[in-house]
Design a protein around this motif. Structure first.
Motif, PDB file in Angstrom:
ATOM      1  N   GLY A   8       8.969  -5.294 -12.627  1.00 19.42           N
ATOM      2  CA  GLY A   8       9.155  -5.937 -11.329  1.00 19.42           C
ATOM      3  C   GLY A   8       8.172  -5.309 -10.371  1.00 19.42           C
ATOM      4  N   GLY A   9       7.905  -5.987  -9.296  1.00 17.46           N
ATOM      5  CA  GLY A   9       6.957  -5.477  -8.323  1.00 17.46           C
ATOM      6  C   GLY A   9       7.498  -4.271  -7.583  1.00 17.46           C
ATOM      7  N   ILE A  10       6.586  -3.531  -6.975  1.00 17.15           N
ATOM      8  CA  ILE A  10       6.975  -2.363  -6.187  1.00 17.15           C
ATOM      9  C   ILE A  10       7.954  -2.799  -5.098  1.00 17.15           C
ATOM     10  CG2 ILE A  10       4.930  -2.591  -4.693  1.00 17.15           C
ATOM     11  CD1 ILE A  10       4.907   0.500  -4.507  1.00 17.15           C
ATOM     12  N   GLY A  11       9.054  -2.053  -4.978  1.00 13.76           N
ATOM     13  CA  GLY A  11      10.069  -2.369  -3.978  1.00 13.76           C
ATOM     14  C   GLY A  11      11.087  -3.409  -4.411  1.00 13.76           C
ATOM     15  N   SER A  12      10.999  -3.855  -5.669  1.00 13.23           N
ATOM     16  CA  SER A  12      11.919  -4.912  -6.130  1.00 13.23           C
ATOM     17  C   SER A  12      13.294  -4.376  -6.522  1.00 13.23           C
ATOM     18  CB  SER A  12      11.318  -5.667  -7.319  1.00 13.23           C
ATOM     19  OG  SER A  12      11.174  -4.803  -8.434  1.00 13.23           O
ATOM     20  N   GLY A  13      13.369  -3.093  -6.883  1.00 16.59           N
ATOM     21  CA  GLY A  13      14.644  -2.527  -7.293  1.00 16.59           C
ATOM     22  C   GLY A  13      14.728  -2.160  -8.764  1.00 16.59           C
ATOM     23  N   LYS A  14      13.569  -2.041  -9.406  1.00 20.20           N
ATOM     24  CA  LYS A  14      13.538  -1.664 -10.830  1.00 20.20           C
ATOM     25  C   LYS A  14      14.268  -0.367 -11.106  1.00 20.20           C
ATOM     26  CE  LYS A  14       9.304  -1.100 -11.808  1.00 20.20           C
ATOM     27  NZ  LYS A  14       9.118  -1.018 -10.394  1.00 20.20           N
ATOM     28  N   SER A  15      14.056   0.620 -10.254  1.00 22.76           N
ATOM     29  CA  SER A  15      14.669   1.936 -10.484  1.00 22.76           C
ATOM     30  C   SER A  15      16.193   1.842 -10.425  1.00 22.76           C
ATOM     31  CB  SER A  15      14.176   2.951  -9.466  1.00 22.76           C
ATOM     32  OG  SER A  15      12.786   3.128  -9.608  1.00 22.76           O
ATOM     33  N   VAL A 109      15.419   1.310 -22.784  1.00 24.89           N
ATOM     34  CA  VAL A 109      14.846   0.570 -21.663  1.00 24.89           C
ATOM     35  C   VAL A 109      13.543   1.253 -21.281  1.00 24.89           C
ATOM     36  CG1 VAL A 109      15.142  -0.104 -19.245  1.00 24.89           C
ATOM     37  CG2 VAL A 109      17.109  -0.144 -20.813  1.00 24.89           C
ATOM     38  N   GLN A 110      12.458   0.505 -21.358  1.00 24.10           N
ATOM     39  CA  GLN A 110      11.171   1.028 -20.922  1.00 24.10           C
ATOM     40  C   GLN A 110      10.854   0.408 -19.569  1.00 24.10           C
ATOM     41  OE1 GLN A 110       9.342   0.860 -25.267  1.00 24.10           O
ATOM     42  NE2 GLN A 110       7.901   1.749 -23.801  1.00 24.10           N
ATOM     43  N   ASP A 111      10.883   1.240 -18.526  1.00 27.69           N
ATOM     44  CA  ASP A 111      10.557   0.818 -17.170  1.00 27.69           C
ATOM     45  C   ASP A 111       9.044   0.854 -17.047  1.00 27.69           C
ATOM     46  OD1 ASP A 111      10.052   0.622 -14.444  1.00 27.69           O
ATOM     47  OD2 ASP A 111      11.705   1.915 -13.861  1.00 27.69           O
ATOM     48  N   VAL A 112       8.429  -0.331 -17.053  1.00 30.94           N
ATOM     49  CA  VAL A 112       6.966  -0.443 -17.065  1.00 30.94           C
ATOM     50  C   VAL A 112       6.545  -1.322 -15.879  1.00 30.94           C
ATOM     51  CG1 VAL A 112       4.924  -1.026 -18.440  1.00 30.94           C
ATOM     52  CG2 VAL A 112       7.048  -0.334 -19.598  1.00 30.94           C
ATOM     53  N   PRO A 113       6.195  -0.706 -14.743  1.00 31.69           N
ATOM     54  CA  PRO A 113       5.808  -1.508 -13.581  1.00 31.69           C
ATOM     55  C   PRO A 113       4.673  -2.492 -13.866  1.00 31.69           C
ATOM     56  CG  PRO A 113       6.131   0.767 -12.947  1.00 31.69           C
ATOM     57  CD  PRO A 113       6.212   0.721 -14.443  1.00 31.69           C
ATOM     58  N   LEU A 114       3.722  -2.103 -14.696  1.00 36.48           N
ATOM     59  CA  LEU A 114       2.564  -2.953 -14.986  1.00 36.48           C
ATOM     60  C   LEU A 114       2.667  -3.619 -16.352  1.00 36.48           C
ATOM     61  CD1 LEU A 114      -0.254  -0.643 -13.527  1.00 36.48           C
ATOM     62  CD2 LEU A 114       1.008  -2.474 -12.385  1.00 36.48           C
ATOM     63  N   LEU A 141       9.775  -0.748   1.334  1.00 33.48           N
ATOM     64  CA  LEU A 141       8.651   0.180   1.187  1.00 33.48           C
ATOM     65  C   LEU A 141       8.344   0.895   2.495  1.00 33.48           C
ATOM     66  CD1 LEU A 141       6.445  -2.047  -1.121  1.00 33.48           C
ATOM     67  CD2 LEU A 141       7.699   0.007  -1.782  1.00 33.48           C
ATOM     68  N   VAL A 142       8.431   0.189   3.616  1.00 31.19           N
ATOM     69  CA  VAL A 142       8.210   0.812   4.924  1.00 31.19           C
ATOM     70  C   VAL A 142       9.315   1.844   5.189  1.00 31.19           C
ATOM     71  CG1 VAL A 142       8.196   0.369   7.417  1.00 31.19           C
ATOM     72  CG2 VAL A 142       6.839  -1.072   5.873  1.00 31.19           C
TER      73      VAL A 142
END
Length: 197
Positions: A8-15, A109-114, A141-142
């Motif tokens: 998922g994109g940065i700031g989407s909540g993947k973590s 689960v492999q968390d792979v941003p890219l 993000l802000v």
């Protein structure tokens, strides 16, 4: 073993999704954490980054100065590709070691941003994508301390929601509360994971 590719994109909540899956018993292999590990002080990875970008990417402690490196690579796609060519193979090799060490029958689960950008979608049994509205992501993000301009640059440097959705088996929409996201994760686990392990 069930291998889930989480992106998922940065700031989407993947973590957050990764943490919720770990609470259910999944083993996490976090590409961002591995990317830091493979360029830690004293590693061949750090030496390769310095060779590629010069001593200006080192901090006073001899470790990687991430903001200095980010200023170079996020402003220039060629420089970013150069960095990726150094770091991505190291991350993939380390991830493969961790996956191989997981016990039989594990949910990994492999968390792979890219994941999309690096063409890894076909490496997983299930691709799970986390999406959130652009303004929601920028606000998050802000709130984490990034400037709006930096946040927009990071988002532009990643795959689009449409590109991620095209490889997704499941899309979770994270525009609401953590509880709403947790409900989606629970449904995903029940429907796609529980019967397979």
């Amino acid at each position: 073993m069930l291998r889930i590719g989480l992106t998922g994109g940065i700031g989407s909540g993947k973590s957050t999704v990764a943490a919720l899956l770990v609470e259910r018993g999944a083993r996490l292999v976090d590409a961002d954490r591995l990317a830091r590990e493979v360029v830690a002080p004293g590693t061949p990875g750090l030496a390769a980054v310095v060779e590629a970008f010069g001593d200006g990417v080192l901090g006073p402690d001899g470790g990687l100065d991430r903001p200095a490196l980010a200023a170079v690579v996020f402003a220039d796609p060629e420089q970013r590709a150069r960095l990726d060519a150094v770091v991505h193979p190291l991350v993939r090799a380390r991830a493969a070691e961790l996956v191989a060490a997981a016990p039989e029958g594990a949910v990994v689960v492999q968390d792979v941003p890219l994941l999309v950008e690096t063409g890894q979608a076909g490496s997983f049994d299930v691709v799970l994508v986390v999406q959130a509205d652009l303004e929601v992501r920028l606000t998050r993000l802000v709130e984490r301390g990034m400037t709006r301009e930096d946040a927009q640059a990071r988002i532009r440097g990643q795959a689009t929601d449409e590109q991620r959705a095209a490889v997704a088996d499941v899309v979770l929409v994270n525009d609401g509360t953590r509880d709403e996201l947790a409900d989606q994760v629970a449904a995903f686990w029940a429907q796609r994971v529980a019967g397979r392990v």
